[in-house]
Design a protein around this motif. Structure first.
Motif: not given
Length: 725
Positions: A614-633
């Motif tokens: 798809d050609h449209v660029v997705p935006p950065y977004a609000q984290k769902p939970w403050p401490n969420d982090l997995n494999n750098g994502f």
């Protein structure tokens, strides 16, 4: 609020009780009104035992006594009350459940004390956490706790315990001890420390062993809050009140703000009934429909007055360009643009990815034609679409996401080693999906919630997050045992906690002997549902019958037939698309032919792009939970666009809907719209930060009157599936 605007009735209330008297008062709280606190008229002499405690949990008021011994067994009496601020005595409302908790339920059977406090068990310390309840036994060195699942089982007409099961076993908080005061606000808990004006802010995460998750979101010391004041949460605000001074300040709450409290929004003089010894409790009711807006198209009140049935059908693994990109190839004349007036963002033969040194442009599969000489398949195999793959597809530079670069959408062929991901389908090839989009409404600014696969994106759409998971867990022992461990709640638990039980999951096939959606996103959360799941689960064929005969619930969730070499209805790559088109048409026809057509909204979407371009660029977004982090994502980036089609006679033909403001639609927008349609206040959702700011799409309902003459569509055909007779 301007004078011409309709008056909005607040759903926030403040219950004022006294430590030594049984009398109480009730106030309506409205930050936009002339007076913040407006007294609610009650019957003369209303009372409630001042020794009992109370708190809002879900859509109810939970009341419990001090330690008592009515039948020789120590414990606590309780009532679960349907709080009605319009009644003459709301604290004595009808009891949904009432009974007795033995002390050992909370203390356990192996020790009678946890501290040196001789009165340790005199009062039961319960803190509501959206659809859960935290019990605490605070001591100087350890805060013993247990998390309980809230289940107002009385809504199914049998009496039991509203805290029927432990959601996470008894454990100890290392930093929350005696002398701390916990104030829950949405998905957060404000922890007031014994030292004056010192605080910590915790994120409440029910899937963790320690649900007030480390590290703290914030901690510090307030200079702006009077050290002699008390704090009470009311919806999304915090009331600072000082009985001795007779003064209040109302603060906004923002967990990302430097010191959590913003404002003050209002300040003024306390009512005379709030004084020394007062105990204040906030309560939020369901949001009432504003009659002034119920006839105004495009408003949530209009949607709530006209739509009585919402049907959600989530398909699989197609990008917007891939299946809806040519919808307005011949021009967008006659389109009704909502949210922004920018031209339709369709596919283009000028968009490309590199295959080595060669540009491969977007193209139409078989020139966009139907034929009995070939199958409507296009992709020989399922493209890669886990998070690491999606990130490589979206960023040509390997470190693009971690450098916070803008996605360039240039790595789809490189990642898949297959140029077929650039192929698309025409409206002639997919006449049902595109026909519904053209005759009713579509969003060309709707993104999957994160780069990644099926389970994480479906989780976002139903729970507001990906459970801090990557990849999939839809098979083997992890799938079988998934409900046995704690997870973040789904929108169904939110609905259930507010007494909303008129919903059903309709599935096409079992996945490893289980109903996929129930197994991964609901089972284990609501004991009453798990006791009798067949009441809330049914087949897709039954859905069609229910639609034709006017028996649909308020909310229907539909599952397609998943991956199969032939006959899958999910639109999944690698399979023929004709069965999916035919099934979608049958669902539409069942709704259209039934008596509830005029009052039904059908939402058709896809869980993810499935590795397809798809050609449209997705935006950065609000984290769902403050401490969420997995494999750098960090779950702070949306994935590529997916089609979302909306069908209702209240939608004007050729509607193209976008979100107003900077935040576009993603999968959490459906849950946000559904919960607002049901009138559940946002601070009570308990589904994380992403959904709390998600835009809703009620604006798509713009017709003054329901349209007549809904179209009849003809599904496609191909070599394996000849034209239908």
């Amino acid at each position: 609020m301007s004078q011409s605007s309709p008056e909005k009735r607040s759903c926030d209330f403040l219950i004022c009780r006294h430590q030594k008297e049984d009398t109480y008062a009730l106030y309506r709280v409205d930050p936009e009104a002339e007076e913040l606190l407006t007294s609610v008229s009650l019957s003369a002499g209303v009372s409630f035992d001042c020794h009992w405690r109370m708190a809002q949990i879900g859509g109810y008021l939970l009341q419990w006594s001090p330690l008592c011994k009515p039948h020789g067994i120590e414990g606590y009496q309780f009532n679960l009350v349907a709080f009605d601020p319009d009644s003459s005595n709301p604290l004595q409302g009808p009891a949904i459940e009432s009974g007795f908790w033995e002390k050992t339920k909370f203390w356990g059977k192996y020790r009678s004390t946890y501290s040196s406090n001789l009165d340790e068990g005199q009062y039961l310390d319960l803190t509501p956490m959206t659809s859960f309840v935290l019990s605490m036994i605070p001591a100087k060195g350890r805060g013993t706790f247990e998390l309980w699942s809230f289940d107002p089982q009385g809504v199914l007409d049998f009496k039991s315990d509203p805290l029927p099961a432990s959601y996470s076993p008894q454990n100890g908080f290392p930093l929350i001890k005696s002398g701390h005061t916990l104030i829950p606000i949405g998905n957060y808990v404000l922890d007031l420390l014994p030292e004056p004006n010192h605080y910590r802010l915790w994120s409440f995460d029910p899937q963790l062993e320690t649900p007030l998750s480390l590290p703290a979101v914030q901690q510090g010391r307030w200079d702006k809050v009077d050290k002699d004041s008390e704090l009470t949460a009311i919806g999304s605000h915090v009331l600072e009140w000082n009985a001795a001074k007779g003064h209040y300040r109302l603060w906004g709450f923002n967990p990302e703000h430097a010191d959590v409290l913003t404002g003050p929004v209002r300040e003024g003089k306390l009512p005379s009934t709030i004084g020394a010894g007062s105990v204040l409790t906030g309560y939020q009711t369901r949001v009432p429909v504003q009659s002034e807006l119920a006839t105004t198209p495009g408003t949530m009140d209009f949607m709530r007055s006209k739509i009585k049935h919402v049907v959600y059908y989530m398909l699989e693994s197609r990008s917007f360009d891939n299946v809806c990109g040519w919808l307005y190839e011949q021009g967008d004349q006659g389109c009704h643009y909502l949210g922004s007036q920018e031209p339709f963002e369709g596919a283009s033969i000028e968009d490309f990815n590199y295959d080595g040194d060669q540009k491969v442009f977007v193209s139409k599969y078989k020139n966009g034609q139907l034929s009995a000489e070939w199958n409507l398949v296009a992709l020989d195999q399922d493209p890669f679409h886990d998070t690491t793959d999606n990130l490589q597809q979206m960023f040509s530079e390997e470190s693009g996401y971690w450098d916070r670069a803008k996605p360039d959408m240039g790595g789809f062929i490189l990642n898949n080693a297959n140029a077929q991901v650039m192929q698309t389908f025409s409206p002639e090839q997919l006449p049902v999906l595109n026909g519904l989009a053209r005759h009713f409404g579509v969003s060309d600014r709707w993104f999957c919630s994160m780069p990644g696969g099926t389970d994480v994106n479906r989780a976002f759409s139903l729970t507001g997050s990906a459970f801090n998971m990557l990849g999939t867990w839809e098979g083997g022992s992890i799938y079988t045992n998934w409900p046995e461990s704690s997870h973040r709640q789904s929108l169904w638990k939110t609905l259930w906690s507010h007494g909303i039980t008129d919903w059903k999951i309709y599935n096409s096939v079992l996945w490893e002997n289980e109903v996929f959606t129930y197994q991964l996103y609901l089972k284990g959360q609501v004991p009453s549902v798990d006791t009798n799941p067949t009441q809330f689960l049914s087949s897709i064929d039954q859905f069609k019958q229910d639609a034709r005969h006017g028996n649909l619930p308020a909310f229907s969730y539909l599952e397609p037939a998943w991956i199969a070499p032939k006959g899958a209805t999910s639109y999944h790559p690698g399979g023929d698309l004709v069965p999916g088109e035919r099934e979608l048409n049958e669902i539409y026809e069942a709704i259209k032919s039934g008596p509830g057509w005029e009052n039904t909204l059908l939402v058709i979407t896809f869980d993810k792009n499935g590795g397809i371009y798809d050609h449209v660029v997705p935006p950065y977004a609000q984290k769902p939970w403050p401490n969420d982090l997995n494999n750098g994502f960090a779950y702070d980036l949306m994935g590529p666009r997916v089609p979302t089609v909306m069908v209702s006679p209240w939608i004007k033909q050729q509607s193209v809907v976008r979100a107003e403001g900077e935040i576009p639609f993603d999968s959490t927008s459906f849950a946000a719209t559904l919960l607002e349609w049901f009138g559940v206040p946002r601070p009570m959702w308990g589904l994380g930060d992403r959904i709390n700011i998600a835009p809703t799409f009620e604006a798509v309902l713009q017709a003054d009157q329901p349209r007549e003459g809904a179209p009849t569509l003809t599904p496609p055909y191909d070599k394996s599936f000849p034209p239908m007779k």
